[in-house]
Scaffold this motif. Structure first.
Motif, PDB file in Angstrom:
ATOM      1  N   VAL A   1       0.855  -1.190   0.000  1.00 29.17           N
ATOM      2  CA  VAL A   1       0.000   0.000   0.000  1.00 29.17           C
ATOM      3  C   VAL A   1       0.887   1.235   0.000  1.00 29.17           C
ATOM      4  O   VAL A   1       1.868   1.307   0.736  1.00 29.17           O
ATOM      5  CB  VAL A   1      -0.929  -0.007   1.234  1.00 29.17           C
ATOM      6  CG1 VAL A   1      -1.774   1.244   1.286  1.00 29.17           C
ATOM      7  CG2 VAL A   1      -1.823  -1.241   1.219  1.00 29.17           C
ATOM      8  N   THR A   2       0.523   2.207  -0.830  1.00 30.15           N
ATOM      9  CA  THR A   2       1.291   3.448  -0.887  1.00 30.15           C
ATOM     10  C   THR A   2       0.501   4.583  -0.250  1.00 30.15           C
ATOM     11  O   THR A   2      -0.727   4.585  -0.259  1.00 30.15           O
ATOM     12  CB  THR A   2       1.638   3.823  -2.341  1.00 30.15           C
ATOM     13  OG1 THR A   2       0.435   3.978  -3.093  1.00 30.15           O
ATOM     14  CG2 THR A   2       2.505   2.754  -2.985  1.00 30.15           C
ATOM     15  N   GLY A   3       1.243   5.525   0.310  1.00 28.21           N
ATOM     16  CA  GLY A   3       0.627   6.719   0.857  1.00 28.21           C
ATOM     17  C   GLY A   3       0.374   6.689   2.353  1.00 28.21           C
ATOM     18  O   GLY A   3      -0.111   7.663   2.916  1.00 28.21           O
ATOM     19  N   MET A   4       0.688   5.596   3.025  1.00 29.89           N
ATOM     20  CA  MET A   4       0.488   5.518   4.476  1.00 29.89           C
ATOM     21  C   MET A   4       1.637   6.214   5.187  1.00 29.89           C
ATOM     22  O   MET A   4       2.791   6.032   4.805  1.00 29.89           O
ATOM     23  CB  MET A   4       0.434   4.059   4.951  1.00 29.89           C
ATOM     24  CG  MET A   4      -0.703   3.265   4.429  1.00 29.89           C
ATOM     25  SD  MET A   4      -0.876   1.650   5.263  1.00 29.89           S
ATOM     26  CE  MET A   4       0.703   0.872   4.932  1.00 29.89           C
ATOM     27  N   SER A   5       1.315   6.998   6.238  1.00 32.04           N
ATOM     28  CA  SER A   5       2.380   7.684   6.952  1.00 32.04           C
ATOM     29  C   SER A   5       2.144   7.808   8.457  1.00 32.04           C
ATOM     30  O   SER A   5       3.025   8.291   9.165  1.00 32.04           O
ATOM     31  CB  SER A   5       2.573   9.086   6.369  1.00 32.04           C
ATOM     32  OG  SER A   5       1.386   9.842   6.527  1.00 32.04           O
ATOM     33  N   CYS A   6       0.959   7.364   8.949  1.00 37.75           N
ATOM     34  CA  CYS A   6       0.677   7.583  10.363  1.00 37.75           C
ATOM     35  C   CYS A   6      -0.395   6.613  10.873  1.00 37.75           C
ATOM     36  O   CYS A   6      -0.960   5.829  10.109  1.00 37.75           O
ATOM     37  CB  CYS A   6       0.209   9.021  10.593  1.00 37.75           C
ATOM     38  SG  CYS A   6      -1.366   9.396   9.774  1.00 37.75           S
ATOM     39  N   GLY A   7      -0.671   6.715  12.158  1.00 37.55           N
ATOM     40  CA  GLY A   7      -1.687   5.872  12.771  1.00 37.55           C
ATOM     41  C   GLY A   7      -3.076   6.101  12.197  1.00 37.55           C
ATOM     42  O   GLY A   7      -3.887   5.173  12.141  1.00 37.55           O
ATOM     43  N   HIS A   8      -3.363   7.317  11.776  1.00 35.70           N
ATOM     44  CA  HIS A   8      -4.660   7.591  11.166  1.00 35.70           C
ATOM     45  C   HIS A   8      -4.818   6.797   9.873  1.00 35.70           C
ATOM     46  O   HIS A   8      -5.892   6.301   9.566  1.00 35.70           O
ATOM     47  CB  HIS A   8      -4.818   9.089  10.888  1.00 35.70           C
ATOM     48  CG  HIS A   8      -6.133   9.426  10.261  1.00 35.70           C
ATOM     49  ND1 HIS A   8      -6.294   9.521   8.900  1.00 35.70           N
ATOM     50  CD2 HIS A   8      -7.351   9.646  10.809  1.00 35.70           C
ATOM     51  CE1 HIS A   8      -7.562   9.796   8.627  1.00 35.70           C
ATOM     52  NE2 HIS A   8      -8.219   9.879   9.767  1.00 35.70           N
ATOM     53  N   CYS A   9      -3.739   6.687   9.117  1.00 38.41           N
ATOM     54  CA  CYS A   9      -3.762   5.899   7.878  1.00 38.41           C
ATOM     55  C   CYS A   9      -4.111   4.443   8.197  1.00 38.41           C
ATOM     56  O   CYS A   9      -4.953   3.836   7.522  1.00 38.41           O
ATOM     57  CB  CYS A   9      -2.401   5.942   7.190  1.00 38.41           C
ATOM     58  SG  CYS A   9      -1.824   7.590   6.740  1.00 38.41           S
TER      59      CYS A   9
ATOM     60  N   ILE B   1      -7.588   2.540   6.815  1.00 38.69           N
ATOM     61  CA  ILE B   1      -7.537   1.329   5.998  1.00 38.69           C
ATOM     62  C   ILE B   1      -8.213   0.169   6.722  1.00 38.69           C
ATOM     63  O   ILE B   1      -9.003  -0.569   6.125  1.00 38.69           O
ATOM     64  CB  ILE B   1      -6.081   0.986   5.635  1.00 38.69           C
ATOM     65  CG1 ILE B   1      -5.550   2.027   4.647  1.00 38.69           C
ATOM     66  CG2 ILE B   1      -5.968  -0.421   5.061  1.00 38.69           C
ATOM     67  CD1 ILE B   1      -4.070   1.914   4.366  1.00 38.69           C
ATOM     68  N   THR B   2      -7.916   0.027   7.998  1.00 38.22           N
ATOM     69  CA  THR B   2      -8.515  -1.062   8.782  1.00 38.22           C
ATOM     70  C   THR B   2     -10.037  -0.966   8.773  1.00 38.22           C
ATOM     71  O   THR B   2     -10.730  -1.963   8.538  1.00 38.22           O
ATOM     72  CB  THR B   2      -7.988  -1.029  10.229  1.00 38.22           C
ATOM     73  OG1 THR B   2      -6.564  -1.189  10.203  1.00 38.22           O
ATOM     74  CG2 THR B   2      -8.603  -2.138  11.060  1.00 38.22           C
TER      75      THR B   2
ATOM     76  N   LEU C   1       2.636  -0.422   9.049  1.00 32.65           N
ATOM     77  CA  LEU C   1       2.971   0.909   8.561  1.00 32.65           C
ATOM     78  C   LEU C   1       4.425   0.979   8.084  1.00 32.65           C
ATOM     79  O   LEU C   1       4.716   1.549   7.030  1.00 32.65           O
ATOM     80  CB  LEU C   1       2.718   1.940   9.659  1.00 32.65           C
ATOM     81  CG  LEU C   1       2.902   3.403   9.316  1.00 32.65           C
ATOM     82  CD1 LEU C   1       1.984   3.824   8.187  1.00 32.65           C
ATOM     83  CD2 LEU C   1       2.656   4.262  10.551  1.00 32.65           C
ATOM     84  N   ALA C   2       5.340   0.377   8.825  1.00 24.23           N
ATOM     85  CA  ALA C   2       6.761   0.431   8.476  1.00 24.23           C
ATOM     86  C   ALA C   2       7.050  -0.281   7.158  1.00 24.23           C
ATOM     87  O   ALA C   2       7.894   0.161   6.377  1.00 24.23           O
ATOM     88  CB  ALA C   2       7.600  -0.181   9.598  1.00 24.23           C
ATOM     89  N   ALA C   3       6.346  -1.373   6.898  1.00 24.57           N
ATOM     90  CA  ALA C   3       6.577  -2.154   5.673  1.00 24.57           C
ATOM     91  C   ALA C   3       5.646  -1.747   4.537  1.00 24.57           C
ATOM     92  O   ALA C   3       5.781  -2.240   3.417  1.00 24.57           O
ATOM     93  CB  ALA C   3       6.400  -3.638   5.969  1.00 24.57           C
ATOM     94  N   ASN C   4       4.675  -0.858   4.834  1.00 23.13           N
ATOM     95  CA  ASN C   4       3.681  -0.442   3.843  1.00 23.13           C
ATOM     96  C   ASN C   4       2.914  -1.629   3.279  1.00 23.13           C
ATOM     97  O   ASN C   4       2.703  -1.729   2.070  1.00 23.13           O
ATOM     98  CB  ASN C   4       4.322   0.363   2.707  1.00 23.13           C
ATOM     99  CG  ASN C   4       4.831   1.696   3.190  1.00 23.13           C
ATOM    100  OD1 ASN C   4       4.141   2.417   3.882  1.00 23.13           O
ATOM    101  ND2 ASN C   4       6.060   2.009   2.855  1.00 23.13           N
ATOM    102  N   THR C   5       2.501  -2.531   4.166  1.00 25.91           N
ATOM    103  CA  THR C   5       1.736  -3.699   3.733  1.00 25.91           C
ATOM    104  C   THR C   5       0.463  -3.853   4.546  1.00 25.91           C
ATOM    105  O   THR C   5       0.354  -3.352   5.666  1.00 25.91           O
ATOM    106  CB  THR C   5       2.555  -5.000   3.870  1.00 25.91           C
ATOM    107  OG1 THR C   5       2.897  -5.195   5.244  1.00 25.91           O
ATOM    108  CG2 THR C   5       3.799  -4.980   3.013  1.00 25.91           C
ATOM    109  N   VAL C   6      -0.481  -4.554   3.941  1.00 27.08           N
ATOM    110  CA  VAL C   6      -1.728  -4.906   4.614  1.00 27.08           C
ATOM    111  C   VAL C   6      -1.940  -6.398   4.408  1.00 27.08           C
ATOM    112  O   VAL C   6      -1.817  -6.897   3.291  1.00 27.08           O
ATOM    113  CB  VAL C   6      -2.929  -4.129   4.027  1.00 27.08           C
ATOM    114  CG1 VAL C   6      -4.235  -4.612   4.622  1.00 27.08           C
ATOM    115  CG2 VAL C   6      -2.756  -2.639   4.251  1.00 27.08           C
ATOM    116  N   THR C   7      -2.242  -7.105   5.483  1.00 28.70           N
ATOM    117  CA  THR C   7      -2.575  -8.517   5.429  1.00 28.70           C
ATOM    118  C   THR C   7      -4.022  -8.656   5.860  1.00 28.70           C
ATOM    119  O   THR C   7      -4.424  -8.111   6.893  1.00 28.70           O
ATOM    120  CB  THR C   7      -1.673  -9.348   6.358  1.00 28.70           C
ATOM    121  OG1 THR C   7      -0.317  -9.156   5.957  1.00 28.70           O
ATOM    122  CG2 THR C   7      -2.023 -10.823   6.288  1.00 28.70           C
TER     123      THR C   7
END
Length: 71
Positions: free
Chosen positions: A8-16, A20-21, A37-43
């Motif tokens: 996922v691109t564009g994530m930068s904070c807890g709000h992101c 998404i969640t 957030l650190a890896a820019n991934t969603v499982t």
């Protein structure tokens, strides 16, 4: 239970992460969402997961999404 992984691109904070969640939890069959957030991934884990609906949920949350990543 199946799982899908996305870059996922564009994530930068807890709000992101929260946005998404929340969007992904609204997709039928989803039982768990893990945003790294650190890896820019969603499982996503669940049953009968629809790839297109999951991708749409990420985009509707305001982020870019790549092709599913192999588990």
């Amino acid at each position: 239970m199946t799982q899908k992984h996305y870059n996922v691109t564009g994530m930068s904070c807890g709000h992101c992460v929260a946005s998404i969640t929340e969007e992904i939890r609204g997709v039928a069959g989803v039982s768990e969402v893990v945003v790294d957030l650190a890896a820019n991934t969603v499982t996503v884990r669940g049953t009968d997961l629809d790839d297109e609906r999951l991708r749409t949920a990420i985009v509707e949350a305001g982020y870019g999404v790549g092709d599913p990543v192999p588990a």
